[in-house]
Write a protein that holds these residues in place. Structure first.
Motif, PDB file in Angstrom:
ATOM      1  N   SER A   1       0.842  -1.207   0.000  1.00 41.93           N
ATOM      2  CA  SER A   1       0.000   0.000   0.000  1.00 41.93           C
ATOM      3  C   SER A   1       0.877   1.257   0.000  1.00 41.93           C
ATOM      4  O   SER A   1       0.533   2.255  -0.627  1.00 41.93           O
ATOM      5  CB  SER A   1      -0.983  -0.006   1.183  1.00 41.93           C
ATOM      6  OG  SER A   1      -0.324   0.346   2.378  1.00 41.93           O
ATOM      7  N   VAL A   2       2.026   1.190   0.678  1.00 42.05           N
ATOM      8  CA  VAL A   2       2.957   2.329   0.689  1.00 42.05           C
ATOM      9  C   VAL A   2       3.585   2.495  -0.704  1.00 42.05           C
ATOM     10  O   VAL A   2       3.618   3.599  -1.266  1.00 42.05           O
ATOM     11  CB  VAL A   2       4.058   2.137   1.765  1.00 42.05           C
ATOM     12  CG1 VAL A   2       5.058   3.283   1.714  1.00 42.05           C
ATOM     13  CG2 VAL A   2       3.442   2.022   3.152  1.00 42.05           C
ATOM     14  N   ALA A   3       4.056   1.392  -1.273  1.00 38.23           N
ATOM     15  CA  ALA A   3       4.671   1.444  -2.615  1.00 38.23           C
ATOM     16  C   ALA A   3       3.671   1.987  -3.629  1.00 38.23           C
ATOM     17  O   ALA A   3       3.999   2.840  -4.464  1.00 38.23           O
ATOM     18  CB  ALA A   3       5.142   0.048  -3.021  1.00 38.23           C
ATOM     19  N   ASN A   4       2.446   1.510  -3.529  1.00 36.09           N
ATOM     20  CA  ASN A   4       1.367   1.948  -4.429  1.00 36.09           C
ATOM     21  C   ASN A   4       1.179   3.465  -4.329  1.00 36.09           C
ATOM     22  O   ASN A   4       1.108   4.177  -5.340  1.00 36.09           O
ATOM     23  CB  ASN A   4       0.085   1.206  -4.023  1.00 36.09           C
ATOM     24  CG  ASN A   4      -1.054   1.403  -4.993  1.00 36.09           C
ATOM     25  OD1 ASN A   4      -0.834   1.472  -6.208  1.00 36.09           O
ATOM     26  ND2 ASN A   4      -2.270   1.493  -4.481  1.00 36.09           N
ATOM     27  N   ALA A   5       1.143   3.967  -3.094  1.00 38.24           N
ATOM     28  CA  ALA A   5       0.923   5.401  -2.880  1.00 38.24           C
ATOM     29  C   ALA A   5       2.103   6.225  -3.416  1.00 38.24           C
ATOM     30  O   ALA A   5       1.906   7.282  -4.022  1.00 38.24           O
ATOM     31  CB  ALA A   5       0.708   5.676  -1.394  1.00 38.24           C
TER      32      ALA A   5
END
Ligand code: UT7
Length: 325
Positions: free
Chosen positions: A120-124
């Motif tokens: 979710s962090v990488a996606n953001a």
């Protein structure tokens, strides 16, 4: 713009510890472990091999498959609860060992949900254009926080690492959704009590075995089944697809019975579910990326496939993610 996975890699230590080996250490049996968990063996890192060493091997493979060099990476995220040291982060050691000079690096701790929380962090970062190439690694040496005198936990855990490269994707493939959840009010079901500010290391904490993982297994099990069923159903609804559109379920590998319960709720045949808990046990944050990489290597994932990920772990934390490959 979506973020997509452009390379996967994994690495597990060579040393195998079978259920029969554990029978010689605590009062347990191969039959009990297989029946209650599905686990037959797990991998154990040799002395002197740290979490960052496993992480680096998995990362190199993921970079190769993404056709990238370490120096192309902007950000390294390591999900782990068994970092090399409390400080610095394990991601710093990985950055140094890979010579990924351009990359900022940090760890996240969401226990067994660490990989999907990291996703979710990488996606953001990708969607907000704060990074172009993210290396996300789940890596653990759980054997180092395992109480080898506690039969209720020592049969479950293993060591390993999995990694993915996340980059912008140019069509409708990539991460469609990644939803993460936490309930800190039930942190006491799964924890390592000592070694932090609450109980700094002391003669007392060592004597009381407080540096080892503790779990109320049965209560955790019931919550895991209930929350995961809801999380995956909500993910499908939100993305307006049905379970029959999903080509592969890649679940966190804690217990075969939890995996089967989620598959049953989705009416998915077990041949559409990745299972390797029998060979590696529970490797916490490493389990999903190892399973994902093995599925890729076995040719079980083709372009355009919908892949559903789910995780559950200490915190408590849980998550569900949908990726179009
Ligand atoms: O990845 C993070 C999240 N983790 C999980 O989701 C794991 C969730 N929990 C589990 O996977 C399961 O609860 C376990 C595998 C840990 C335990 O299975 P269970 O069916 O929930 O067993 P239980 O804890 O209710 O224990 C049943 C019996 C007990 O004996 P009594 O009290 O019925 O006489 C335990 O003492 O099994 C006993 N037991 C064992 N027996 C042989 C517990 N561990 C062992 C063992 N070998 N290793």
């Amino acid at each position: 713009m979506r973020a997509g996975i452009t390379g996967t890699g994994s690495f597990v230590p060579e040393k195998v510890l079978t259920n029969h080996d554990i029978e010689k250490m605590v009062d347990t049996s191969d039959e009990w472990i297989i029946e209650r968990t599905g686990i037959r063996e797990r991998r154990i890192a040799e002395d002197g091999i740290n979490t960052s060493d496993l992480a680096v091997e998995a990362a190199k493979r993921a970079l190769d498959r993404a056709c990238l060099r370490a120096r192309d990476i902007d950000l390294i995220i390591v999900a782990t609860v068994t970092g090399d040291m409390p400080l610095p982060s394990t991601a710093c050691f990985v950055q140094k060992k890979l010579k990924a000079k351009k990359a900022a690096a940090f760890d996240i701790n969401a226990a067994c949900s660490g990989f999907t929380f990291g996703l979710s962090v990488a996606n953001a970062y990708i969607k907000s254009c704060m990074a172009k190439r993210v290396l996300l690694i789940g890596a653990e040496t759980l054997s180092r926080i395992t109480d080898w005198e506690d039969r209720s936990t020592c049969v479950l855990l293993g060591d390993g690492a999995g990694a993915v490269v996340v980059e912008p994707s140019d069509n409708d493939s990539g991460i469609w959704s990644v939803d993460i959840f936490t309930d800190g009010s039930i942190w006491n079901l799964l924890n390592v009590p000592a070694g932090g500010s609450a109980f700094p290391a002391s003669e007392e904490t060592v004597k009381n075995r407080m540096h080892f993982l503790k779990m109320k297994g049965n209560e955790t099990f019931k919550i895991a089944v209930r929350t995961l069923e809801k999380a995956v159903v909500d993910t499908l609804k939100k993305n307006r697809i049905s379970a029959s559109d999903v080509s592969l379920l890649v679940p966190h590998q804690a217990n075969l019975r939890i995996i089967q319960a989620t598959a049953k709720r989705l009416n998915m045949n077990m041949d559409k579910v990745v299972v390797n808990v029998d060979r590696y046990g529970n490797t916490s944050a490493a389990s999903i990326p190892i399973a994902l990489d093995e599925a890729c290597r076995q040719g079980r994932i083709r372009k355009g496939d919908f892949i559903l990920l789910e995780s559950f772990g200490g915190g408590l934390t849980w998550s569900s993610a949908l990726i179009k490959w």
